[in-house]
Design a protein around this motif. Structure first.
Motif, short mmCIF file in Angstrom:
data_model
loop_
_atom_site.label_atom_id
_atom_site.label_comp_id
_atom_site.label_asym_id
_atom_site.label_seq_id
_atom_site.Cartn_x
_atom_site.Cartn_y
_atom_site.Cartn_z
N TYR A 79 -1.52 -0.57 -16.47
CA TYR A 79 -0.71 -0.96 -15.30
C TYR A 79 0.63 -0.23 -15.24
O TYR A 79 1.46 -0.52 -14.37
N ASP A 88 1.79 1.20 -11.90
CA ASP A 88 1.95 0.34 -10.72
C ASP A 88 3.31 0.59 -10.08
O ASP A 88 4.29 0.86 -10.76
N LYS A 134 0.15 -9.14 -1.74
CA LYS A 134 -0.52 -8.09 -2.49
C LYS A 134 -1.58 -8.71 -3.37
O LYS A 134 -1.28 -9.60 -4.16
N ASN A 174 -4.43 -7.45 -5.91
CA ASN A 174 -5.07 -6.37 -6.66
C ASN A 174 -5.93 -6.96 -7.77
O ASN A 174 -5.47 -7.83 -8.50
N VAL A 227 -3.27 -0.30 -10.02
CA VAL A 227 -3.10 0.47 -8.78
C VAL A 227 -3.21 1.96 -9.09
O VAL A 227 -2.47 2.47 -9.92
N ASP A 263 -9.70 2.47 -7.64
CA ASP A 263 -9.21 1.65 -8.76
C ASP A 263 -10.38 1.25 -9.63
O ASP A 263 -11.45 0.90 -9.14
N GLN A 268 1.63 2.30 -1.58
CA GLN A 268 0.71 2.42 -2.72
C GLN A 268 -0.05 1.11 -2.99
O GLN A 268 -1.25 1.12 -3.22
N ASP A 269 0.66 -0.01 -2.94
CA ASP A 269 0.02 -1.30 -3.20
C ASP A 269 -1.05 -1.65 -2.16
O ASP A 269 -1.92 -2.47 -2.42
N LYS A 305 -9.17 -0.95 -0.45
CA LYS A 305 -8.02 -0.05 -0.55
C LYS A 305 -8.38 1.19 -1.37
O LYS A 305 -9.38 1.21 -2.06
N TRP A 306 -7.53 2.22 -1.30
CA TRP A 306 -7.72 3.46 -2.08
C TRP A 306 -9.16 3.95 -1.94
O TRP A 306 -9.85 4.22 -2.93
#
Ligand code: MTE
Ligand code: MO
Length: 372
Positions: free
Chosen positions: A3, A6, A43, A45, A49, A148, A185-186, A205-206
């Protein structure tokens, strides 16, 4: 430490877990803005990240005959018209703390803030799928995979029905903008799926890759999480294959002001909150009670952006100005919303409690005292 990369976060966020990072805006800030500022947006996750180099980034889209359409960020921005949509994201675990109070699920104890609203900009998923060779008449499920991953290499993934992805009225985006800024980014930089009206978990995401298959994504988060069960089902008896994956969500509302156990002044009181329904259903009414549900007032729905019927993806903020009856020492403030299908919220949590602690849409209750 996986992490270590992050990004930094806003200090006002209420943190539910640091690694992975899960946090929500404090109640009093939730309904202060129709569009939630990016740094206050909740957020959620499951994994570290990822840090993505936007110049090296490419989205992989598998076509109907197995061929790969690879799209750089520049190509996504240049080759497809930019579409914008205001959509509320809500985690299925929003308001789980109230479920944990009935019986602990040992999962993240979200308050009322695992929900936020933003204006998203990006390419329509429909346009990208057409470019990849799919036809409107095709079927199945669109799988999304993220960049991720955990230490064993498992990546985050989920799927949505092909029909939702391809519907010109579905407004599903491959978003690279959030509230007019580059995607943070988050929230999935450089690219994420935005699936309006659908549970947060499918808004991958991502984004690394998109594929279309006859069956749903085999991902843990599609198969073994984000499903609803009877309160009778236990971890010993649960059969995940028996329940459909959550897509659309039920009608929801919560009181953001006053706070639980606050002491409010006698006289004029302002109650504030949000309401939202899944599937593009519009919130048509919010009812508020000061006496635990015996008598009711109709809240004022605050002016908002017009969204076409059946595509009402954004939440409805509301307010009630009311005189506290004289002699009142304490109040059980309650809110409940009604959507355009006349769906209503259940009055208590107990009958909808479930082992995963998802889909809490019970009346929201805030106990306050009245006094100087
Ligand atoms: N996508 C990836 N790649 N990894 C994740 O952990 N979490 C999902 C979804 N998309 C997740 C993801 C869940 S459960 C939710 S509720 C939303 O993202 C939260 O989006 P946000 O962090 O932008 O609010
Ligand atoms: Mo979620």
């Amino acid at each position: 430490d996986p992490y270590a990369q992050d990004p930094p976060r806003h200090p006002a966020l209420r943190v539910n877990s640091l690694k992975p990072f899960n946090a929500e805006p404090p109640s009093e800030l939730i309904a202060e803005n129709y569009l939630t500022p990016n740094e206050l947006f909740f957020k959620r996750n499951h994994l570290p990240v990822p840090t993505v180099d936007p110049t090296a980034y490419a989205l992989s889209v598998q076509g109907p005959f197995g061929q790969i359409l690879s799209l750089s960020l520049e190509e996504l921005k240049k080759n497809f018209p930019k579409h914008e949509v205001t959509a509320t994201l809500q985690c299925a675990g929003n308001r789980r703390a109230e479920m944990n109070a009935v019986q602990n699920t040992n999962r993240l104890g979200w308050g009322i803030g695992a929900i936020s609203n933003a204006r998203w900009g990006g390419a329509r998923l429909r346009d990208v799928l057409l470019q990849a060779g799919y036809k409107q008449s095709d079927g199945g499920h669109v799988w999304f995979e993220g960049l991720d991953q955990d230490q064993s290499g498992t990546v985050y993934g989920a799927s949505i029905p092909f029909k939702k992805a391809m519907s010109p009225e579905g407004d599903v985006l491959l978003a690279y903008e959030m509230n007019g800024e580059e995607l943070p980014q988050d929230h999935g930089f450089p690219l994420r799926a935005i699936v309006p009206g659908v549970v947060g978990a499918r808004n991958v995401k991502w984004l690394a890759s998109i594929t279309v298959r006859p069956e749903e994504s085999p991902s843990h988060w599609q198969q073994k999480d984000y499903k609803g069960f009877s309160p009778a089902v236990t971890w010993e008896t649960v059969d995940f294959s028996k329940a459909p994956a959550i897509q659309d969500m039920p009608v929801q509302s919560a009181i953001t002001e006053p706070w639980p156990e606050a002491c409010v002044e006698p006289g004029e009181l302002t109650v504030k909150g949000y309401a939202w329904s899944g599937g593009g259903r519009k919130v048509i009414r919010v009812d508020v009670s000061l006496d635990g549900g015996k008598s009711w007032h109709e809240a004022q729905l605050l002016p908002r952006e017009e969204q076409s019927p059946s595509r009402v993806w954004a939440w409805q903020l509301w307010e009630l100005n009311v005189c506290i009856p004289e002699g009142t020492r304490e109040m059980d403030i309650v809110c409940k919303a009604v959507d355009t299908s006349y769906n209503q919220q259940p009055d208590t949590v107990q009958p909808i409690w479930n082992i995963l602690g998802v889909l809490n849409s019970a009346w929201h209750r805030v106990h306050v005292c009245v006094g100087e």
